[in-house]
Design a protein around this motif. Sequence first.
Motif, PDB file in Angstrom:
ATOM      1  N   GLU A 103       9.288   6.471   2.849  1.00 46.34           N
ATOM      2  CA  GLU A 103       8.682   7.737   3.300  1.00 46.34           C
ATOM      3  C   GLU A 103       7.211   7.556   3.678  1.00 46.34           C
ATOM      4  O   GLU A 103       6.660   8.350   4.443  1.00 46.34           O
ATOM      5  N   ASN A 104       6.570   6.529   3.171  1.00 44.16           N
ATOM      6  CA  ASN A 104       5.138   6.342   3.456  1.00 44.16           C
ATOM      7  C   ASN A 104       4.858   5.357   4.582  1.00 44.16           C
ATOM      8  O   ASN A 104       3.712   5.014   4.840  1.00 44.16           O
ATOM      9  N   LEU A 105       5.895   4.828   5.195  1.00 42.65           N
ATOM     10  CA  LEU A 105       5.692   3.818   6.246  1.00 42.65           C
ATOM     11  C   LEU A 105       6.069   4.380   7.622  1.00 42.65           C
ATOM     12  O   LEU A 105       7.144   4.971   7.781  1.00 42.65           O
ATOM     13  N   PHE A 106       5.197   4.138   8.581  1.00 44.27           N
ATOM     14  CA  PHE A 106       5.434   4.623   9.943  1.00 44.27           C
ATOM     15  C   PHE A 106       5.212   3.470  10.918  1.00 44.27           C
ATOM     16  O   PHE A 106       4.381   2.600  10.679  1.00 44.27           O
ATOM     17  N   TYR A 107       5.946   3.518  11.999  1.00 45.84           N
ATOM     18  CA  TYR A 107       5.800   2.458  13.007  1.00 45.84           C
ATOM     19  C   TYR A 107       5.588   3.092  14.377  1.00 45.84           C
ATOM     20  O   TYR A 107       6.370   3.954  14.807  1.00 45.84           O
ATOM     21  N   LEU A 120       0.841  -1.204   0.000  1.00 44.96           N
ATOM     22  CA  LEU A 120       0.000   0.000   0.000  1.00 44.96           C
ATOM     23  C   LEU A 120       0.874   1.250   0.000  1.00 44.96           C
ATOM     24  O   LEU A 120       0.575   2.230  -0.691  1.00 44.96           O
ATOM     25  N   ALA A 121       1.957   1.208   0.779  1.00 45.70           N
ATOM     26  CA  ALA A 121       2.862   2.362   0.852  1.00 45.70           C
ATOM     27  C   ALA A 121       3.499   2.614  -0.513  1.00 45.70           C
ATOM     28  O   ALA A 121       3.636   3.754  -0.946  1.00 45.70           O
ATOM     29  N   GLU A 122       3.864   1.521  -1.194  1.00 42.84           N
ATOM     30  CA  GLU A 122       4.463   1.680  -2.523  1.00 42.84           C
ATOM     31  C   GLU A 122       3.503   2.318  -3.510  1.00 42.84           C
ATOM     32  O   GLU A 122       3.898   2.993  -4.452  1.00 42.84           O
ATOM     33  N   LYS A 123       2.189   2.105  -3.260  1.00 39.36           N
ATOM     34  CA  LYS A 123       1.197   2.708  -4.156  1.00 39.36           C
ATOM     35  C   LYS A 123       0.826   4.123  -3.730  1.00 39.36           C
ATOM     36  O   LYS A 123      -0.130   4.706  -4.232  1.00 39.36           O
ATOM     37  N   GLY A 124       1.530   4.654  -2.732  1.00 34.64           N
ATOM     38  CA  GLY A 124       1.335   6.054  -2.362  1.00 34.64           C
ATOM     39  C   GLY A 124       0.472   6.286  -1.133  1.00 34.64           C
ATOM     40  O   GLY A 124       0.282   7.428  -0.711  1.00 34.64           O
ATOM     41  N   ARG A 139       9.227  -8.183   8.866  1.00 33.27           N
ATOM     42  CA  ARG A 139       9.601  -7.862   7.475  1.00 33.27           C
ATOM     43  C   ARG A 139       9.589  -6.354   7.196  1.00 33.27           C
ATOM     44  O   ARG A 139       9.586  -5.931   6.049  1.00 33.27           O
ATOM     45  N   LEU A 140       9.564  -5.540   8.259  1.00 36.58           N
ATOM     46  CA  LEU A 140       9.545  -4.081   8.066  1.00 36.58           C
ATOM     47  C   LEU A 140      10.901  -3.513   8.479  1.00 36.58           C
ATOM     48  O   LEU A 140      11.018  -2.749   9.421  1.00 36.58           O
ATOM     49  N   ASP A 141      11.923  -3.954   7.735  1.00 40.31           N
ATOM     50  CA  ASP A 141      13.283  -3.668   8.178  1.00 40.31           C
ATOM     51  C   ASP A 141      13.996  -2.690   7.254  1.00 40.31           C
ATOM     52  O   ASP A 141      15.171  -2.795   6.989  1.00 40.31           O
ATOM     53  N   PHE A 142      13.248  -1.716   6.709  1.00 39.09           N
ATOM     54  CA  PHE A 142      13.856  -0.749   5.785  1.00 39.09           C
ATOM     55  C   PHE A 142      13.093   0.568   5.909  1.00 39.09           C
ATOM     56  O   PHE A 142      12.038   0.617   6.545  1.00 39.09           O
ATOM     57  N   PHE A 143      13.625   1.622   5.294  1.00 41.12           N
ATOM     58  CA  PHE A 143      12.967   2.926   5.379  1.00 41.12           C
ATOM     59  C   PHE A 143      12.124   3.197   4.128  1.00 41.12           C
ATOM     60  O   PHE A 143      12.527   2.904   3.020  1.00 41.12           O
TER      61      PHE A 143
END
Length: 373
Positions: free
Chosen positions: A48-52, A25-29, A42-46
């Motif tokens: 701009e659209n992903l927040f934790y 979803l983040a890749e799609k904006g 599996r969320l081991d990278f940066f």
Amino acid sequence: MKIGIVCYPTFGGSGVLATELGKGLAEKGHQVHFITYSQPARLDFFSENLFYHEVSVSNYPLFDYAPYELALASKLVDVVRFEKLDILHVHYAIPHASAAFMAKQILATYGIHIPVVTTLHGTDITLVGKDLTYKPVVTFSINQSDGVTAVSEYLKQDTYKHFEITKDIRVIPNFVDMNRFKLKAKDHFKKAIAPNNERIVVHTSNFRKVKRTQDVIYVFEKIVKEVPAKLLMVGDGPERAYCEQLCRDLDICDNVRFLGKQDAVEEILSVADLFIMPSESESFGLAALEAMACKVPVITSNAGGLPELNVDGVTGFMDEVGDIASMAHHAIAILADDDKLNSFKENALSRAKEFDLSIILPIYEAYYQEILG
Ligand code: GMT
């Protein structure tokens, strides 16, 4: 859209699926906010659209059991208010759906309406959810969700059968990112595992009882009597020690490697010739789909939603739960014949393509729009 995702941040299928969905979803904006108690595996990278947002639970000495659900609900209130989320998508009913319900009620007092989508993954219904300890809360929070999805038709029907559900459940099958899960050239690894060009059989799971991991060992023992082969057991959990002991008892340790938890599962699957999933119950079988995406045929039980994925005699074979003899017979039939193996491999890959991220992700997006509408 601004989407909040709640999941278990572990290697389990529901957490993996939720994380891959958020990444897609983040890749799609879309802006995606993960709200969990630790960083998803599996969320081991940066991006701009992903927040934790980490949920931390107070360990005040009065608590024998720390109230995670309250901490999660409070965090959801906070994130929805300040990040101005449009929708919350919670994966695994317990306790995420009830925490989301509580957050929704609290947010209403601030004049905020937040729609909640609950995705049922399997054990939250088939095992834990049915337990009377949780059943009333699970039923209530499913019925209070604005949208409910299940990862297979089997899981949808099982939910209707065992709970008094008043909501329409939408089936949205699991998916695989075929840009990541694809056959990769790993010849050096293959050579190290199977120096004499033995067939490579793989099993991945959390080694819980429901996975029947000891069946994998028994099936492999029969395979290795007929076809030179190596077995890779990937993952960890309560049954692992019993499986290791069983290998010693059956005197097949030289042909079996326990690799523990692995991040790059696709690299291991890239050297595999066959994947075995003999589970007692399986709502979908995401690990089998990941194998198929890497061109690996699968021997599975016929439990739960597996018949919706594995096409018997085409992408592999399906046998009754616990039918070790038949699983071994089918495995040998595939592994002993190069041509047969190659055609099963092709079939596994083309079936996996039907579950590619690019096909399933828009279904989730459309479902969110429907719920928001
Ligand atoms: O299989 C597990 O024990 C993990 C579990 C989970 O919730 O993480 O997996 C369930 O969800 C996966 C993703 O939707 C499904 O592919 C698995 O089939 C399902 N497991 C069971 O139903 C046992």
